[in-house]
Design a protein around this motif. Structure first.
Motif, PDB file in Angstrom:
ATOM      1  N   GLN A   2       0.837  -1.203   0.000  1.00 44.93           N
ATOM      2  CA  GLN A   2       0.000   0.000   0.000  1.00 44.93           C
ATOM      3  C   GLN A   2       0.867   1.246   0.000  1.00 44.93           C
ATOM      4  O   GLN A   2       2.070   1.160   0.217  1.00 44.93           O
ATOM      5  CB  GLN A   2      -0.848   0.034   1.278  1.00 44.93           C
ATOM      6  CG  GLN A   2      -1.714  -1.175   1.480  1.00 44.93           C
ATOM      7  CD  GLN A   2      -2.320  -1.143   2.874  1.00 44.93           C
ATOM      8  OE1 GLN A   2      -2.745  -0.106   3.355  1.00 44.93           O
ATOM      9  NE2 GLN A   2      -2.343  -2.288   3.533  1.00 44.93           N
ATOM     10  N   ILE A   3       0.229   2.369  -0.191  1.00 40.65           N
ATOM     11  CA  ILE A   3       0.970   3.623  -0.060  1.00 40.65           C
ATOM     12  C   ILE A   3       1.473   3.702   1.372  1.00 40.65           C
ATOM     13  O   ILE A   3       0.702   3.510   2.309  1.00 40.65           O
ATOM     14  CB  ILE A   3       0.069   4.831  -0.382  1.00 40.65           C
ATOM     15  CG1 ILE A   3      -0.310   4.783  -1.861  1.00 40.65           C
ATOM     16  CG2 ILE A   3       0.777   6.137  -0.052  1.00 40.65           C
ATOM     17  CD1 ILE A   3      -1.227   5.891  -2.293  1.00 40.65           C
ATOM     18  N   GLY A   4       2.760   3.951   1.533  1.00 36.56           N
ATOM     19  CA  GLY A   4       3.328   4.013   2.873  1.00 36.56           C
ATOM     20  C   GLY A   4       3.964   2.708   3.320  1.00 36.56           C
ATOM     21  O   GLY A   4       4.604   2.660   4.358  1.00 36.56           O
ATOM     22  N   SER A   5       3.818   1.624   2.536  1.00 38.71           N
ATOM     23  CA  SER A   5       4.464   0.360   2.908  1.00 38.71           C
ATOM     24  C   SER A   5       5.968   0.482   2.736  1.00 38.71           C
ATOM     25  O   SER A   5       6.450   1.222   1.884  1.00 38.71           O
ATOM     26  CB  SER A   5       3.986  -0.785   2.019  1.00 38.71           C
ATOM     27  OG  SER A   5       2.636  -1.054   2.217  1.00 38.71           O
ATOM     28  N   THR A  42      10.337   3.293   0.347  1.00 37.22           N
ATOM     29  CA  THR A  42       8.978   3.552   0.817  1.00 37.22           C
ATOM     30  C   THR A  42       8.056   3.726  -0.381  1.00 37.22           C
ATOM     31  O   THR A  42       8.394   4.454  -1.320  1.00 37.22           O
ATOM     32  CB  THR A  42       8.936   4.857   1.640  1.00 37.22           C
ATOM     33  OG1 THR A  42       9.987   4.815   2.601  1.00 37.22           O
ATOM     34  CG2 THR A  42       7.605   5.007   2.359  1.00 37.22           C
ATOM     35  N   VAL A  43       6.911   3.069  -0.357  1.00 38.62           N
ATOM     36  CA  VAL A  43       5.959   3.199  -1.456  1.00 38.62           C
ATOM     37  C   VAL A  43       5.225   4.531  -1.317  1.00 38.62           C
ATOM     38  O   VAL A  43       4.677   4.839  -0.263  1.00 38.62           O
ATOM     39  CB  VAL A  43       4.939   2.039  -1.429  1.00 38.62           C
ATOM     40  CG1 VAL A  43       3.908   2.203  -2.537  1.00 38.62           C
ATOM     41  CG2 VAL A  43       5.655   0.711  -1.545  1.00 38.62           C
ATOM     42  N   VAL A  44       5.256   5.335  -2.390  1.00 38.13           N
ATOM     43  CA  VAL A  44       4.587   6.629  -2.310  1.00 38.13           C
ATOM     44  C   VAL A  44       3.346   6.697  -3.192  1.00 38.13           C
ATOM     45  O   VAL A  44       2.534   7.606  -3.070  1.00 38.13           O
ATOM     46  CB  VAL A  44       5.544   7.795  -2.663  1.00 38.13           C
ATOM     47  CG1 VAL A  44       6.643   7.889  -1.624  1.00 38.13           C
ATOM     48  CG2 VAL A  44       6.123   7.637  -4.052  1.00 38.13           C
ATOM     49  N   ALA A  45       3.196   5.742  -4.111  1.00 37.41           N
ATOM     50  CA  ALA A  45       1.994   5.728  -4.947  1.00 37.41           C
ATOM     51  C   ALA A  45       1.823   4.348  -5.570  1.00 37.41           C
ATOM     52  O   ALA A  45       2.784   3.582  -5.672  1.00 37.41           O
ATOM     53  CB  ALA A  45       2.099   6.781  -6.044  1.00 37.41           C
ATOM     54  N   LEU A  46       0.576   4.040  -5.963  1.00 36.58           N
ATOM     55  CA  LEU A  46       0.324   2.821  -6.728  1.00 36.58           C
ATOM     56  C   LEU A  46      -0.134   3.265  -8.107  1.00 36.58           C
ATOM     57  O   LEU A  46      -0.976   4.159  -8.221  1.00 36.58           O
ATOM     58  CB  LEU A  46      -0.767   1.982  -6.046  1.00 36.58           C
ATOM     59  CG  LEU A  46      -0.406   1.471  -4.645  1.00 36.58           C
ATOM     60  CD1 LEU A  46      -1.600   0.762  -4.019  1.00 36.58           C
ATOM     61  CD2 LEU A  46       0.786   0.529  -4.688  1.00 36.58           C
TER      62      LEU A  46
END
Ligand code: ADP
Ligand code: ZN
Length: 738
Positions: A30-33, A47-51
């Motif tokens: 997810q965003i934030g993972s 860090t994931v910032v977008a999908l």
């Protein structure tokens, strides 16, 4: 379903990269993972910032691991990180890095697990009786476990039943008891209990201020409220009641206090008012494990109130309703390493992003904030009297030049101050003596050849510490044995010049041999518990006179202190820094505010050789408005903040020529590219030219359009390649000019 994750890596690349999400983690990333991704030949954390549906590159590689399933950064914190990178001229990666505690970023440490024991099945009384005959010791333990009814910690069972690990293990082996692992939280305050406090009836000023805050919370109005309340006017009570209101609305709160006043005393006031497990405390002395648990308590919404110092501005409080910045004028909110952010300013931005109320409190607001209140950008709430109409202390300024004329030298403690201390000792009241300089002597000078013992790494004199018989550098920590004779001419008449808290302590002990004296500064408080213990002894009256540095200037509330002595108000006043006057005014007001907080009136003696300087005179008359008026006029005339923004570039290297040359090159490049309206000053050596072995040069810029300038500087620096031995750092809205 979106199949690609856009990430910011922990490495300083500053590019957002796309990776494909393997089916195993579909829906989980997810965003934030936090994830691990392949980059060139390595695996790095990101860090994931977008999908996204379509990746920016054709053959996006797979994410190689999912570090944490539940997101560690929500949308609003990510937005804050981007804002921060943009404004403070730093890579997004470094902003994200400062948003997440190390222990959360790397996810190396999990929750602490503890073994719990319970019975595997129903066991009847008859069965237990039979068992009793066969194995009495085991039966005793089994009975104890059954009686509890719920899983009990292994250790606890062992203690309660007065048994051994082996006996419990035997029951497990027989299949009568089972062992499970249960998550246990590390609670830094586990062994404390708090006497509950109830909301106080507010006075009309307090009521008005609280109403304003409550309205903002309810309207989700992020326009900051500046609470200007003199020391002891009951600001904290307003914070408490405003937070209480938030909790009742299902909202959380974030409270920032300066690290120095994050004392047990402050935290206690919150723990007395609210349920203890609703509060997470974040400060620099937490172990990695404690930090991990406090952070998760907030992120899961279990804890609703975060209290912490500077970096707690990033605390993952859920459904944030209110941010409180106590002592908003404090310089410690400014981080002095990259990213050099100011927590108060970031909090104002965070309030906008989260659409929550924000309250800035101070007895001596910063010129920046007060000016914002003047122009209507902030709202202003005033508390003009102390609670119960206690008097502000009477402040007497002692002209040390007169003392010199009388005594032919400047004494450390003037006659008037000494008499006042004597009177307090007789009356069994307490005294605080303040000096913002630690050590025994500020320098060691040879009276024959004039040699001064300087630090080998920094362009400052070493400070003599008598207790350890050492010369120490307060910048780099260098320490050496104090010489008995001059290192240069070998003359034994080397002497001390200047003085610090250690010397004051010695002098006071000599002057008042019957008094109990304690000292509180960075030197005497190295043991973790020393601070608490000294404060406890002071509170219980075991200490008559407390000598200290700014460590004792703030937040302390001791009703029996009726005298405060400021040994030298001129320390810090004549620094080459446009905020020197403001800092002195703030410090004098804060220190004076320690006196007369109980039923007895307080008295303050300010010793100074420049008694007519505005900072001292306005502080003496408790006249913040007056101080503000004259100081803001100076700032406007000389083009200083809050009328413009400053941007400082620091260039340093162990090689002087290289540092200077780099700074000059950079200066030329900037000169070619900046807009009209930006003032670019010449390259100059820093006021402290050498520190920690580095030669330091500065380039100062002034502008009305700071974001634009920040972007320009960023792109200039990104395009240049500097020699490896040179460091370049950008400081937007700098506080440290030395
Ligand atoms: P500040 O934070 O402005 O320095 P505090 O909040 O520490 O002031 O308040 C000073 C003292 O006054 C504290 O002991 C506090 O409990 C008490 N106090 C605050 N508000 C009230 C009130 N409305 N009535 C009585 N006492 C109060
Ligand atoms: Zn040094």
């Amino acid at each position: 379903m979106q199949q690609y994750a856009r990430v910011i890596t922990d490495d300083p690349t500053d590019k957002e990269l796309d990776y494909s999400i393997p089916p195993t983690w579909a829906g989980k990333v997810q965003i934030g993972s936090r994830v691990k991704v392949p980059l060139r030949s390595r695996e790095i954390l990101a860090t994931v910032v977008a999908l996204v549906d379509t990746p920016s590159v054709p053959n996006a590689k797979n994410i190689s691991a999912l570090i944490s399933e539940s997101p560690v950064l929500n949308y609003s914190l990510l937005t804050l990180a981007r804002w921060m990178a943009n404004y403070y001229c730093c890579p997004v990666e470094s902003a994200v890095r400062s948003l997440l505690p190390e222990v959360i970023r790397t996810a190396k440490l999990g929750f602490k697990q503890e073994r719990v024991v319970s019975a595997t099945r129903e066991i009847s009384e008859t069965e237990l009786g039979d068992f009793q005959k066969k194995a009495p010791r085991q039966a005793h333990v089994l009975r104890a476990a059954i009686e509890v009814g719920v899983p009990i910690r292994w250790r606890e069972l062992q203690q309660n039943a007065g048994t051994t690990d082996r006996t419990i293990q035997q029951l497990v082996d027989r299949g009568l008891l089972r062992v499970d692992l249960e998550r246990s939280e590390r609670d830094p305050y586990a062994n404390e209990s708090f006497i509950p406090s109830t909301p106080m009836a507010l006075n009309p000023d307090q009521k008005r201020a609280l109403d304003l805050v409550v309205q903002s919370v309810d309207a989700r109005d992020y326009r900051p409220i500046l609470l200007h309340g003199i020391t002891g006017s009951g600001k904290t009570e307003i914070y408490l009641q405003a937070i209480d209101h938030c909790l009742k609305q299902g909202l959380g709160a974030l409270v920032l206090v300066p690290e120095i006043s994050l004392t047990p005393q402050t935290v206690e006031r919150f723990k007395m008012r609210f349920q203890v497990d609703l509060i997470a405390v974040l400060h620099s002395h937490l172990s990695a494990g404690e930090r991990h648990d406090e952070w998760h308590k907030l992120n899961t919404g279990k804890a609703r109130i975060a209290i912490g110092a500077r970096s707690a501005v990033f605390a993952p409080v859920q459904r944030l309703g209110l941010i409180v910045i106590d002592e908003e004028h404090e310089n410690s909110y400014k981080q002095e390493e990259t990213p050099r952010y100011h927590a108060r300013d970031l909090a104002v931005v965070r309030a906008q992003i989260d659409r929550c109320a924000i309250l800035l409190g101070s007895a001596t607001p910063s010129l920046e904030s007060y000016q914002n209140a003047r122009t209507g950008k902030y709202r202003l709430a005033l508390l003009t009297s102390r609670v119960d109409d206690r008097q502000l202390p009477l402040i007497r300024v002692i002209d040390m030049r007169q003392e010199y004329l009388k005594q032919k030298h400047i004494p450390l403690i003037s006659g008037n101050l000494a008499n006042a201390i004597e009177a307090r000792l007789t009356a069994k009241e307490q005294t605080i003596l303040f000096l913002n300089r630690r050590g025994f002597a500020t320098s060691l000078i040879c009276s024959q050849c004039g040699f001064v013992c300087d630090c080998p790494n920094c362009s400052v004199a070493l400070t003599f510490h008598q207790g350890e018989n050492r010369l120490k550098c307060h910048l780099c920590g260098h320490a050496s044995v104090a010489p008995r004779k001059c290192p240069k001419c070998a003359d034994p008449s080397i002497r001390y010049s200047g003085y610090g808290t250690e010397k004051i302590e010695g002098t006071v002990r000599k002057l008042f041999p019957s008094a109990t004296v304690a000292r509180m500064d960075a030197d005497s408080m190295t043991r973790k518990d020393a601070y608490r213990q000294t404060l406890r002894e002071f509170r219980t009256g075991k200490i008559d006179i407390l000598v200290g540095t700014q460590m004792i200037a703030k937040g302390l509330d001791f009703p029996n202190v009726t005298l405060v002595g400021i040994i030298n108000a001129d320390v810090g006043l004549y620094m080459p820094d446009f905020r020197a006057g403001e800092r002195t005014f703030q410090l004098l007001t804060q220190v004076a505010g320690r006196a007369g907080r109980g039923d007895m009136a307080g008295e303050v003696f300010v010793q100074s050789s420049t008694p007519f300087s505005p900072s001292i005179q306005f502080a003496r008359h408790h006249n913040f408005e007056g101080f503000f008026e004259q100081e803001i006029e100076v700032r406007e005339r000389c083009d200083y903040p809050p009328f413009i923004h400053l941007l400082m570039i620091h260039v340093r290297s162990e090689h002087q020529r290289l540092a200077e040359f780099t700074a000059e090159t950079l200066h030329r490049r900037i000169n070619e590219q900046i807009d009209a309206g930006v003032t670019l000053h010449a390259v100059v050596p820093a006021p402290i030219e050498r520190s920690k072995g580095f030669y330091r040069y500065q380039i100062l810029l002034r502008t009305n359009a700071i974001r634009r300038l920040s972007n320009t500087i960023r792109s200039i620096i990104d395009k240049l390649t500097f020699p490896e031995e040179v460091r370049v750092a950008v400081d937007v809205d700098p506080y440290q000019l030395l």
